[in-house]
Design an enzyme around this catalytic site. Structure first.
Site, short mmCIF file in Angstrom:
data_model
loop_
_atom_site.label_atom_id
_atom_site.label_comp_id
_atom_site.label_asym_id
_atom_site.label_seq_id
_atom_site.Cartn_x
_atom_site.Cartn_y
_atom_site.Cartn_z
N TYR A 245 16.59 -30.91 -48.31
CA TYR A 245 15.29 -30.27 -48.53
C TYR A 245 14.58 -30.02 -47.20
O TYR A 245 14.97 -30.54 -46.16
CB TYR A 245 14.42 -31.10 -49.46
CG TYR A 245 13.74 -32.29 -48.81
CD1 TYR A 245 12.39 -32.24 -48.45
CD2 TYR A 245 14.44 -33.47 -48.56
CE1 TYR A 245 11.76 -33.34 -47.86
CE2 TYR A 245 13.81 -34.56 -47.98
CZ TYR A 245 12.48 -34.49 -47.63
OH TYR A 245 11.86 -35.57 -47.04
N LYS B 124 18.54 -34.22 -43.61
CA LYS B 124 17.33 -34.32 -44.44
C LYS B 124 17.71 -34.18 -45.91
O LYS B 124 17.56 -33.12 -46.53
CB LYS B 124 16.30 -33.26 -44.02
CG LYS B 124 14.89 -33.53 -44.54
CD LYS B 124 13.90 -32.56 -43.92
CE LYS B 124 12.48 -32.78 -44.44
NZ LYS B 124 11.90 -34.06 -44.04
N GLU C 112 11.74 -45.14 -37.41
CA GLU C 112 10.78 -44.06 -37.68
C GLU C 112 9.87 -44.50 -38.81
O GLU C 112 10.02 -45.59 -39.35
CB GLU C 112 11.52 -42.77 -38.04
CG GLU C 112 12.45 -42.90 -39.23
CD GLU C 112 13.34 -41.68 -39.42
OE1 GLU C 112 13.07 -40.62 -38.83
OE2 GLU C 112 14.32 -41.79 -40.18
N LEU D 23 15.47 -38.86 -38.28
CA LEU D 23 15.39 -37.44 -38.58
C LEU D 23 15.00 -36.67 -37.33
O LEU D 23 14.11 -37.11 -36.58
CB LEU D 23 14.36 -37.19 -39.69
CG LEU D 23 14.25 -35.73 -40.14
CD1 LEU D 23 15.51 -35.30 -40.87
CD2 LEU D 23 13.03 -35.54 -41.04
#
Length: 287
Positions: free
Chosen positions: A33, A151, A183, A207
Site C-alpha cells: 500500500y 510497504k 522506527e 521503511l
C-alpha cells in the site's frame, strides 16, 4: 456524503465496492500500500510514492496493474470526485483473488491483482495541534518480520504498538531491536544532539520513507548536519530534541520518551524549522 472509491478499473460508491473473500490481501496480507497526502487539492510527493510502490511490488514479485500516469489520473479523479482539499489518498494492491485459499502464489496469468483506492477527508491536515505541543513516545520491542523496507499491508503489530502507546497515555510508539530504535509504529524516527540530526540508515530494517528522503534533502540544503546511524533508547532520552516523519503527519516533534522529557519539554528549533521547510517546499512541487 458517500465517498467514491476506485476498485479494479471502476469508480464506485463506497457502499457498492466489494472484494472477494478469497482475495490474498484478506487471507494472507499479501499486498502492498501507499498513502499520499493532499494539501490544497494537490498531491504531495506523488512521484516518490509511485516509485516506492513499484519497488514494493517488485520485491514481492507482484504485477503492477497500472502505469504511473494512470495512477496519477486515478488519484486526481478521486480527489476531484470527493472534493478533497486536505486529506489522504490510500492505495492498496494485492495479489488478487484466485478463487480458493493456498499458500502458493496464484498464476499471474490467470489471477489479476486487486487494486483499491479511496480518500480520507482531513481538513487542516497540515495544522495538527500536536505539532505545536509535541508528542509523547513509549518504546516497545520490535518483533516484526525483517523486510520492513517493503510497504506491505501487514500492519497488525504496528496497530498493537499504537495501542500500547495509547494505554500508556502516549501518542505513539518507537520500536526497539537489540537496544536500538528502528522506527516509529508508522513513521521514521530521529533525534537531535549538538545540532546533528541522527536517524537510522536505510536497510531492510526500516521503511524507506518518502517524507524521510525529502526532509533529509531539505535539511542538507539548509546546511544542517545529518548523521545516518543507529541510536539507542538511552541516547534518545538524552537528546536535545526528537521528531518523526511520515506522509500524513509530515515532521512531528517528540517531547517525551518513556516519561523522560527532552530538552525543555517543548518542540525543538530543528524539528519546528524542518516542518516549516518541508511544508513550504512540498507545496511548491505538489501536483
Amino acid at each position: 456524503m458517500t465517498r467514491t472509491v476506485y476498485l479494479n478499473g471502476e469508480y464506485l460508491p463506497e457502499t457498492e465496492a466489494k472484494v472477494s473473500i478469497f482475495d490474498r490481501g484478506f487471507l494472507m496480507a499479501d499486498g502492498v500500500y501507499e498513502v499520499t497526502s493532499v494539501l490544497g487539492g494537490k498531491l504531495i510527493d506523488f512521484e516518490g510514492h509511485a516509485v516506492r510502490l513499484a519497488r514494493s511490488l517488485g520485491e514481492l514479485e507482484m504485477a503492477n496493474p497500472v502505469s504511473k500516469d494512470e495512477l496519477l489520473e486515478i488519484h486526481r479523479e478521486l480527489v476531484a470526485k470527493n472534493e478533497i482539499v486536505d486529506g489522504l489518498v490510500y492505495l492498496q494492491i494485492t495479489r488478487g483473488a484466485p478463487g480458493d485459499r493456498d499458500f502458493v502464489f496464484p498464476d499471474p496469468e490467470t489471477t489479476a491483482p486487486t487494486i483499491v483506492l479511496f480518500t480520507q477527508n482531513k481538513p487542516g491536515l497540515d495544522k495538527d495541534p500536536k505539532a505545536a505541543k509535541g508528542t509523547k513516545i513509549v518504546t516497545v520491542p520490535d518483533i516484526r518480520w525483517h523486510r520492513r523496507d517493503i510497504k506491505t499491508v501487514q500492519l497488525l503489530y504496528p496497530s498493537m504498538a499504537k495501542m500500547m502507546a495509547k494505554k500508556a497515555g502516549c501518542d505513539d510508539a518507537w520500536l526497539v531491536e537489540d537496544g536500538f530504535v528502528t522506527e516509529g509504529s508508522s513513521n521514521n524516527a530521529y533525534i537531535v544532539k549538538g545540532g546533528k540530526i541522527i536517524t537510522r540508515a536505510l536497510s531492510n530494517d526500516i521503511l524507506h520513507g518518502i517524507t524521510r528522503a525529502a526532509v533529509l534533502r531539505f535539511a542538507k540544503e539548509a546546511q544542517m548536519e545529518v548523521v545516518e546511524r543507529n541510536f539507542t533508547v538511552e541516547e534518545a532520552k538524552e537528546a536535545d530534541e526528537a521528531f518523526t516523519t511520515s506522509a500524513s503527519a509530515f515532521v512531528m516533534p517528540v517531547v517525551e520518551i518513556d516519561g523522560v522529557a527532552l530538552g525543555d519539554g517543548a518542540p525543538g528549533a530543528v524539528s519546528k524549522r524542518l516542518r516549516e521547510i518541508y511544508l513550504d517546499e512540498s507545496l511548491k512541487t505538489a501536483i
